[in-house]
Enzyme design. Sequence first.
Site: not given
Length: 294
Positions: A132, A102, A91, A89, A129, A104
């Site tokens: 994803c 994310h 950010e 991930n 999530c 994935e």
Amino acid sequence: MHPRFHTAFAELPASLQTALEPLMRHDDFPSMLTAQQVDAVKDACGLDNDTLAFALLPLAAACSITPISHFQVGAIARGVSGNLYFGANIEFSGAPLQQTIHAEQCAVSHAWLRGEKSLASITVNYTPCGHCRQFMNELNSGTGLAIRLPGRAPATLGDYLPDAFGPKDLNITTLLMDTINHGFTLAETDALSAQALDALNQSHAPYSNAQSGVALETHDGKIYTGRYAENAAFNPSLPPLQAALVLMTMSGADCQQINRAVLIERNGANLSQFDATRATLAALGCQNLTHHRV
Ligand SMILES: [Zn+2]
């Protein structure tokens, strides 16, 4: 070895450390293993595909950039070629959360950008999530994609996304990771624009036809490209800048060392990546964005 791997590497089993050290010795380790390297590591350590992917998860998670959540997610995508691709991930401080990548999405885009044609499995250190699950439902591997999670029985994307909505509901037959060349051309001939155009021509935008591509050049002259990956449910779409930042991060480069960027989009498209691309680049300290339309 790239410093980000030091802690996770030191905690791997000794046999795996011995097998991986020659591959990871240099800072520019591409955060992937070729099928040949995978076979050699499996043989040396007595691992199968799943146990190797689980063992590599801490190294993938070590690639994460999480100034907001401090929550590290790692993913390993296994291509039909047998290659393994890390994902993590990512950010961005100073940008909206919607710009987040994310793990994935990162692993999938990483595999796609390195030329993989389809995925066999995704191994993740936390349950995917909903965003994803929907993102992966765009792939040409379909709901049969194997999902591997620590402590869970082997399952498929179909198990995690029952009654799925996807490309077929919108009569789309070209799926994410299918080989495609949209065939657009551009008068500008500089190397960065040519690479952004190549990315646009391989992008996946069957819903809007707003194909786009990004190329980033670092201060030391390296180039990373990203293709737009659109989604049937729209919001899980991954913008081309994010894809380029995936390749950059996984290659061991620093996203805050971008010297200049090129975004190319379709003329007359009813959406644009420009404002979001410019804003996220600015959050990364790059103000030099060139915008072309084809
Ligand atoms: Zn997710």
